[in-house]
Write a protein that holds these residues in place. Sequence first.
Motif, PDB file in Angstrom:
ATOM      1  N   CYS A  20      52.247  45.217  48.856  1.00 57.23           N
ATOM      2  CA  CYS A  20      51.017  46.143  49.870  1.00 57.23           C
ATOM      3  C   CYS A  20      50.178  45.300  50.497  1.00 57.23           C
ATOM      4  O   CYS A  20      49.235  45.277  51.113  1.00 57.23           O
ATOM      5  N   SER A  21      49.975  44.029  49.644  1.00 59.06           N
ATOM      6  CA  SER A  21      48.742  42.778  49.773  1.00 59.06           C
ATOM      7  C   SER A  21      49.523  41.631  49.907  1.00 59.06           C
ATOM      8  O   SER A  21      50.387  41.588  48.641  1.00 59.06           O
ATOM      9  N   ARG A  22      48.345  40.877  50.100  1.00 57.99           N
ATOM     10  CA  ARG A  22      48.741  39.216  49.737  1.00 57.99           C
ATOM     11  C   ARG A  22      48.352  39.343  48.597  1.00 57.99           C
ATOM     12  O   ARG A  22      49.512  38.417  47.660  1.00 57.99           O
ATOM     13  N   ALA A  23      47.688  40.255  47.793  1.00 55.82           N
ATOM     14  CA  ALA A  23      47.289  39.826  46.259  1.00 55.82           C
ATOM     15  C   ALA A  23      47.921  39.982  45.947  1.00 55.82           C
ATOM     16  O   ALA A  23      49.213  39.630  44.681  1.00 55.82           O
ATOM     17  N   CYS A  24      49.349  41.169  45.925  1.00 52.40           N
ATOM     18  CA  CYS A  24      50.313  41.754  44.811  1.00 52.40           C
ATOM     19  C   CYS A  24      51.211  40.758  45.169  1.00 52.40           C
ATOM     20  O   CYS A  24      52.405  40.572  44.242  1.00 52.40           O
ATOM     21  N   GLN A  25      51.850  40.044  46.514  1.00 52.87           N
ATOM     22  CA  GLN A  25      52.278  39.090  46.892  1.00 52.87           C
ATOM     23  C   GLN A  25      52.444  37.942  45.555  1.00 52.87           C
ATOM     24  O   GLN A  25      53.457  37.257  45.504  1.00 52.87           O
ATOM     25  N   GLN A  26      51.133  37.335  45.864  1.00 50.63           N
ATOM     26  CA  GLN A  26      50.824  36.213  44.945  1.00 50.63           C
ATOM     27  C   GLN A  26      50.702  36.996  43.543  1.00 50.63           C
ATOM     28  O   GLN A  26      51.190  36.080  42.431  1.00 50.63           O
ATOM     29  N   ARG A  27      51.066  37.586  42.844  1.00 52.82           N
ATOM     30  CA  ARG A  27      50.476  38.173  41.513  1.00 52.82           C
ATOM     31  C   ARG A  27      52.238  37.643  41.504  1.00 52.82           C
ATOM     32  O   ARG A  27      52.646  38.001  40.225  1.00 52.82           O
ATOM     33  N   ALA A  28      53.340  38.717  42.112  1.00 50.61           N
ATOM     34  CA  ALA A  28      54.663  38.851  41.935  1.00 50.61           C
ATOM     35  C   ALA A  28      55.088  37.476  41.871  1.00 50.61           C
ATOM     36  O   ALA A  28      55.803  36.876  40.972  1.00 50.61           O
ATOM     37  N   TYR A  29      54.589  36.434  42.712  1.00 51.49           N
ATOM     38  CA  TYR A  29      54.752  35.101  42.916  1.00 51.49           C
ATOM     39  C   TYR A  29      54.037  34.342  41.026  1.00 51.49           C
ATOM     40  O   TYR A  29      55.551  33.134  40.266  1.00 51.49           O
ATOM     41  N   ARG A  30      53.618  34.671  40.266  1.00 47.15           N
ATOM     42  CA  ARG A  30      52.545  34.021  39.172  1.00 47.15           C
ATOM     43  C   ARG A  30      53.977  34.056  37.749  1.00 47.15           C
ATOM     44  O   ARG A  30      53.541  33.825  37.496  1.00 47.15           O
TER      45      ARG A  30
END
Length: 289
Positions: free
Chosen positions: A272-282
């Motif tokens: 839903c957001s860039r933040a969630c995308q980064q969280r998934a990456y981490r």
Amino acid sequence: MAEDDAQPDPERAIELLWGTPEPERPGLSLGRIVAAAVEVADAEGLAALSMRKVAERFGTTTMSLYRYVPGKAELVELMRDAVYGRFPMEPSDGLGWRAGLERWARRAWEMHRHHPWLVDSAGSRRLPGPNIMAEYDHALDVASRSGLAPAQVIAVVNLVGGFVESVARQAGETAELQRGTGVSHERWWSERESLFERMDAYPALERLWKDGGMDAPLDPFEFGLQRTLDGVQALVESRGREVMRDETELGECAVCGKELDGGGRGRPRDYCSRACQQRAYRRRQAGTS
């Protein structure tokens, strides 16, 4: 190889079709030869067309025609394109895909009715001239208004064009038989009583016949054209439903579960957001996902 079976020289035919038109002069010319050949084919059919018959119309020898066209095969290619040029398409601005394709099909039907030999000149390796290409381009433009995929647009145009050609071929065969025998199609079938007496073994056919199904046959062009376009319309509508389903079934964010809003372009969104995308990456990097 017989003249009727000969294939055109592709490069010579293309040169004749697409080359610079010769200036009109008194006497024999390529344009007049093509026009005379169309008249012969209209009156007697394509099989009866020959370089000799065309030459006779000018009171000249067959050899004199070869200065302009190599032979009958190349001449037929020129005839086809010349006939298409006699039936130019009107602008279709403002028409939807169905109305535009229907008008295009009716024009093609009219052309085949005036020149029945066209169906005998059809083939997968016939070379298009500028008039044929303009007509094909027009049909593609109209069909593109359906919103279908490019390959489907081309297939739709070929489908509608093939339908017209099929009906024209049937009509031409019926007319040729009537002209050759002097007996109408209706009269010939009405005299087949010995065949009708054997229909008792086919209950569905007998029932439809007795119920008047053959008393007033539907016009094959009108009925077939609308059913063909109905099929295309069903395809267009099914594609519209798929688009709507893709837009409404957006799914949820793979990280927080929030419903996706469908705001992005390109591939379907997973976050839903860039933040969630980064969280998934981490998480992937930490080996916890």
